[in-house]
Design an enzyme around this catalytic site. Structure first.
Site, short mmCIF file in Angstrom:
data_model
loop_
_atom_site.label_atom_id
_atom_site.label_comp_id
_atom_site.label_asym_id
_atom_site.label_seq_id
_atom_site.Cartn_x
_atom_site.Cartn_y
_atom_site.Cartn_z
N SER A 6 37.68 37.12 39.58
CA SER A 6 38.64 36.69 40.73
C SER A 6 38.03 37.31 41.79
CB SER A 6 39.92 36.99 40.40
OG SER A 6 40.81 36.80 41.72
N TYR A 18 46.73 42.93 37.98
CA TYR A 18 45.80 41.78 37.76
C TYR A 18 44.48 41.87 38.56
CZ TYR A 18 44.02 36.93 38.49
OH TYR A 18 43.23 35.93 38.40
#
Length: 257
Positions: free
Chosen positions: A150, A163
């Site tokens: 990401s 996350y």
């Protein structure tokens, strides 16, 4: 000739979102696809991925897998080997999020996010590399791993500490695997999505979040799952030569601005 003709591919998190798009794209390019997920239910709604693939005439199987469980990870790889005789590509897409900042994140929430997002990549990759090392190379490559990281593995994930930190670990693990096993014919890269609209509900899909992300993205549109699938396809294909340990951004220029 299609870009993945005859290739055996195992994809985690394949039931929904980006993983679903990758499975559909790879199958259209001739891959024999094994879908690994904890459920066949599509988070954003719709026909299960396995049914879509089979209705289109593709070779696809589903194996229920919690990537955070060592036995499940090994079983998914073993199933692929039994079904297809080898494992050419592993795509590590499975991920979860609790969407909380540091002071609101419990230890149990932290541990569960890391178990899926990072330990799951470790367990799946370890089982896959072991299998790939035992199979003969095709050209210079015994097997390829494509991790879904990401942009939040490189910049902060506002209000989402577990996350973002776990995805930073995926970026590092990608480089480590690449460096350790390149000489053995193992290629490991990652694709790093920016803001991707999957149809899933939640705070990230709010009007405010969408407006901000659109304004922040130089291309002036948000990403689609197919954008990530296209990049993953390149990394999984034989076109990705002399390329390992990379973290390919698919963010519409967000990180360049």
């Amino acid at each position: 000739m299609r870009r993945l003709d005859g290739k055996s591919v195992l994809i985690t998190g394949a039931s929904s979102g980006i993983g679903r798009a990758i499975a559909l794209r790879f199958a259209n390019e001739g891959a024999h696809v094994v879908l690994a997920d904890v459920t066949q239910t599509v988070r954003e709604g719709g026909v299960p991925t396995l049914d879509l693939l089979r209705e289109a005439g593709h070779d696809a199987e589903f194996v229920r897998t919690d990537v955070a469980v060592e036995a499940d990870a090994q079983a998914a790889v073993d199933y692929t080997l039994r079904r297809h005789g080898r494992l050419d590509v592993l795509v590590n897409d499975a991920a979860i999020s609790v969407g909380k900042p540091l002071l609101e994140t419990s230890l149990d929430e932290w541990n569960r996010v890391f178990a899926v997002n990072l330990t799951g990549v470790f367990l799946m990759s370890r089982a896959a590399v072991c299998a790939m090392l035992a199979q003969p190379p095709q050209g210079e490559v015994r097997g390829r791993i494509v991790n879904v990281s990401s942009q939040h593995g490189m910049i902060s994930a506002p209000g989402n500490v577990a996350y973002g930190t776990s995805k930073a670990g995926v970026v590092y693990l990608t480089r480590q695997i690449a460096a350790d096993y390149a000489a053995h014919g193992i290629v490991c890269n990652a694709v790093a999505p920016g803001k991707i609209v999957t149809g899933k509900s939640g705070p990230a899909a709010s009007a405010q979040a969408i407006d901000y992300s659109t304004a922040r993205t130089p291309m002036r549109r948000l990403g689609r799952p197919d954008d990530v699938a296209n990049a993953a396809l390149f990394l999984a294909s034989d076109e990705a030569t002399f390329l390992t340990g990379d973290n390919l951004l698919v963010d519409g220029g967000w990180m360049a601005a």
